[in-house]
Write a protein that holds these residues in place. Sequence first.
Motif, mmCIF file in Angstrom:
data_model
loop_
_atom_site.group_PDB
_atom_site.id
_atom_site.type_symbol
_atom_site.label_atom_id
_atom_site.label_comp_id
_atom_site.label_asym_id
_atom_site.label_seq_id
_atom_site.Cartn_x
_atom_site.Cartn_y
_atom_site.Cartn_z
ATOM 1 N N ALA A 206 0.821 -1.219 0.000
ATOM 2 C CA ALA A 206 0.000 0.000 0.000
ATOM 3 C C ALA A 206 0.852 1.266 0.000
ATOM 4 O O ALA A 206 0.409 2.316 -0.460
ATOM 5 C CB ALA A 206 -0.931 -0.008 1.207
ATOM 6 N N GLU A 207 2.087 1.167 0.493
ATOM 7 C CA GLU A 207 2.977 2.321 0.492
ATOM 8 C C GLU A 207 3.444 2.692 -0.911
ATOM 9 O O GLU A 207 4.068 3.742 -1.106
ATOM 10 C CB GLU A 207 4.201 2.050 1.371
ATOM 11 N N CYS A 208 3.174 1.831 -1.870
ATOM 12 C CA CYS A 208 3.680 2.033 -3.233
ATOM 13 C C CYS A 208 2.591 2.511 -4.186
ATOM 14 O O CYS A 208 2.764 2.450 -5.416
ATOM 15 C CB CYS A 208 4.280 0.728 -3.761
ATOM 16 N N ALA A 209 1.488 2.961 -3.632
ATOM 17 C CA ALA A 209 0.357 3.338 -4.484
ATOM 18 C C ALA A 209 0.715 4.428 -5.485
ATOM 19 O O ALA A 209 0.131 4.487 -6.578
ATOM 20 C CB ALA A 209 -0.819 3.777 -3.614
ATOM 21 N N ASP A 210 1.646 5.299 -5.141
ATOM 22 C CA ASP A 210 2.008 6.399 -6.039
ATOM 23 C C ASP A 210 3.199 6.081 -6.937
ATOM 24 O O ASP A 210 3.646 6.948 -7.702
ATOM 25 C CB ASP A 210 2.317 7.651 -5.212
ATOM 26 N N ASP A 227 -1.820 -7.752 -10.171
ATOM 27 C CA ASP A 227 -3.039 -6.944 -10.206
ATOM 28 C C ASP A 227 -3.917 -7.227 -8.993
ATOM 29 O O ASP A 227 -4.484 -6.298 -8.385
ATOM 30 C CB ASP A 227 -3.818 -7.216 -11.495
ATOM 31 N N ASP A 228 -4.039 -8.513 -8.615
ATOM 32 C CA ASP A 228 -4.873 -8.874 -7.464
ATOM 33 C C ASP A 228 -4.299 -8.304 -6.164
ATOM 34 O O ASP A 228 -5.045 -7.806 -5.308
ATOM 35 C CB ASP A 228 -4.995 -10.392 -7.354
ATOM 36 N N LEU A 229 -2.978 -8.366 -6.009
ATOM 37 C CA LEU A 229 -2.366 -7.838 -4.783
ATOM 38 C C LEU A 229 -2.532 -6.332 -4.685
ATOM 39 O O LEU A 229 -2.773 -5.790 -3.589
ATOM 40 C CB LEU A 229 -0.877 -8.212 -4.752
ATOM 41 N N CYS A 230 -2.420 -5.624 -5.810
ATOM 42 C CA CYS A 230 -2.632 -4.179 -5.786
ATOM 43 C C CYS A 230 -4.079 -3.847 -5.427
ATOM 44 O O CYS A 230 -4.346 -2.906 -4.663
ATOM 45 C CB CYS A 230 -2.262 -3.560 -7.134
ATOM 46 N N THR A 231 -5.002 -4.618 -5.949
ATOM 47 C CA THR A 231 -6.408 -4.409 -5.606
ATOM 48 C C THR A 231 -6.631 -4.617 -4.114
ATOM 49 O O THR A 231 -7.317 -3.821 -3.450
ATOM 50 C CB THR A 231 -7.301 -5.355 -6.418
ATOM 51 N N GLU A 232 -6.034 -5.689 -3.559
ATOM 52 C CA GLU A 232 -6.159 -5.946 -2.124
ATOM 53 C C GLU A 232 -5.535 -4.819 -1.305
ATOM 54 O O GLU A 232 -6.002 -4.497 -0.200
ATOM 55 C CB GLU A 232 -5.491 -7.270 -1.770
ATOM 56 N N ALA A 233 -4.470 -4.213 -1.845
ATOM 57 C CA ALA A 233 -3.804 -3.118 -1.142
ATOM 58 C C ALA A 233 -4.530 -1.791 -1.322
ATOM 59 O O ALA A 233 -4.128 -0.781 -0.732
ATOM 60 C CB ALA A 233 -2.363 -2.987 -1.628
ATOM 61 N N GLY A 234 -5.573 -1.757 -2.140
ATOM 62 C CA GLY A 234 -6.410 -0.577 -2.246
ATOM 63 C C GLY A 234 -6.031 0.418 -3.313
ATOM 64 O O GLY A 234 -6.445 1.583 -3.247
ATOM 65 N N PHE A 235 -5.285 0.015 -4.334
ATOM 66 C CA PHE A 235 -4.945 0.968 -5.388
ATOM 67 C C PHE A 235 -4.844 0.262 -6.739
ATOM 68 O O PHE A 235 -4.665 -0.959 -6.809
ATOM 69 C CB PHE A 235 -3.639 1.703 -5.080
ATOM 70 N N LYS A 236 -4.974 1.050 -7.789
ATOM 71 C CA LYS A 236 -4.763 0.572 -9.152
ATOM 72 C C LYS A 236 -3.382 1.024 -9.597
ATOM 73 O O LYS A 236 -3.090 2.224 -9.605
ATOM 74 C CB LYS A 236 -5.830 1.126 -10.092
ATOM 75 N N PRO A 237 -2.506 0.108 -9.958
ATOM 76 C CA PRO A 237 -1.116 0.502 -10.251
ATOM 77 C C PRO A 237 -1.008 1.325 -11.536
ATOM 78 O O PRO A 237 -1.737 1.114 -12.505
ATOM 79 C CB PRO A 237 -0.405 -0.849 -10.408
ATOM 80 N N ARG A 238 -0.070 2.258 -11.513
ATOM 81 C CA ARG A 238 0.276 3.029 -12.708
ATOM 82 C C ARG A 238 1.429 2.293 -13.393
ATOM 83 O O ARG A 238 2.530 2.196 -12.857
ATOM 84 C CB ARG A 238 0.681 4.449 -12.318
ATOM 85 N N VAL A 239 1.158 1.740 -14.561
ATOM 86 C CA VAL A 239 2.127 0.890 -15.260
ATOM 87 C C VAL A 239 2.745 1.664 -16.415
ATOM 88 O O VAL A 239 2.041 2.160 -17.296
ATOM 89 C CB VAL A 239 1.445 -0.397 -15.784
ATOM 90 N N ALA A 240 4.067 1.760 -16.395
ATOM 91 C CA ALA A 240 4.788 2.480 -17.450
ATOM 92 C C ALA A 240 5.299 1.543 -18.537
ATOM 93 O O ALA A 240 5.336 1.912 -19.717
ATOM 94 C CB ALA A 240 5.964 3.244 -16.843
ATOM 95 N N PHE A 241 5.731 0.327 -18.149
ATOM 96 C CA PHE A 241 6.298 -0.617 -19.105
ATOM 97 C C PHE A 241 5.743 -2.012 -18.818
ATOM 98 O O PHE A 241 5.603 -2.407 -17.661
ATOM 99 C CB PHE A 241 7.825 -0.653 -19.023
ATOM 100 N N GLU A 242 5.451 -2.741 -19.882
ATOM 101 C CA GLU A 242 5.036 -4.145 -19.787
ATOM 102 C C GLU A 242 6.015 -4.981 -20.593
ATOM 103 O O GLU A 242 6.391 -4.605 -21.714
ATOM 104 C CB GLU A 242 3.623 -4.335 -20.322
ATOM 105 N N GLY A 280 0.214 -8.543 3.456
ATOM 106 C CA GLY A 280 -0.578 -9.356 2.538
ATOM 107 C C GLY A 280 0.235 -10.561 2.138
ATOM 108 O O GLY A 280 1.450 -10.604 2.344
ATOM 109 N N ARG A 281 -0.425 -11.536 1.583
ATOM 110 C CA ARG A 281 0.283 -12.754 1.200
ATOM 111 C C ARG A 281 0.847 -12.594 -0.205
ATOM 112 O O ARG A 281 0.256 -13.034 -1.204
ATOM 113 C CB ARG A 281 -0.657 -13.945 1.285
#
Length: 328
Positions: A206-210, A227-242, A280-281
Amino acid sequence: MEHEHSSRGRESAPSEVDDIVSLLVPRLSHFAAVARAEHVTRAAHETQVPQSTLSRAMARLERDLGVDLFARHGRTVSLTPAGRTFLAAVERALAEVEKAAESVRADADPASGKVAFGFLHTMGVETVPGLIRAFRAEHPRIRFSLVQNYGEAMLERLRAGELDLCLTSPLPDAPDLVARRLDEQRLRLVVPEDHRLAARKRVRLAECADETFVTLEPGYGLRRIFDDLCTEAGFKPRVAFEGEEAETLRGLVAAGLGVALLPPPTVPRPGVVELAVTGGRAVREIGVAWLDGHPDTPPVAAFKEFLLSRRGRLLPQEPGTPPGPAAP
């Protein structure tokens, strides 16, 4: 007389290619035997088929094809031009069938058969070579056809019969597949060495939301977990590269282009710091999957048993990074 025979054949010959093939295939080896011997009695002796049965089979074959394959000369026969053309194709077909039979028998041989084995890219450097080396200590002649790919692609190849077994993550939940959990990896937050979090040993996601993330492309199992872990942590990740490969993502992190959630590296990479993730797990389960109801050859059964015997010991010990919690 020959004209009448051919005309009747044309009238009764099946019109569909599939019907022709189903009629011809059982008779091809008998035709080849008669053609080579040029004598029905000798061919019957060689094939251990009654002469009357063989004669009727050749007559039916000509009738179904609608052409004369043999010219009869008393007890002997010779091939017509059509018969010679047909024999050349039949011999090629029979040779291919024989080659295929030898190949599948060789692949199923308990001592020297073959296993078609798929696995994730992240397991190709150390885990899979170590597994195969340990297995071949007891089965030194068994061969492997190895396929590296992402999870969904491997499952499709499993369904297509191109793979016998695959290591994948997450474990598939599908009625046509069987999956068994073997081990798990704690995921790490990978940051550049000059990052604001680099001095930490642990971090909550959750500390990495930004943060800006680099991650695998959609369709990869690790991307779904991320994606599931970010959702559990309460944020939608900002993705720059895939990307398609974990070590490439580490290189992007080292270049300061973002942070990543990845399994431990085989060899520590300079320029990045890897932090345990708490709150989180943050793990990925690794399992083996196979097609339900699909019979195993002896080498596949032996390797499957070997993999299942490695539950909890599948993966090498994680280097260098402090362990995160086993559960939230």
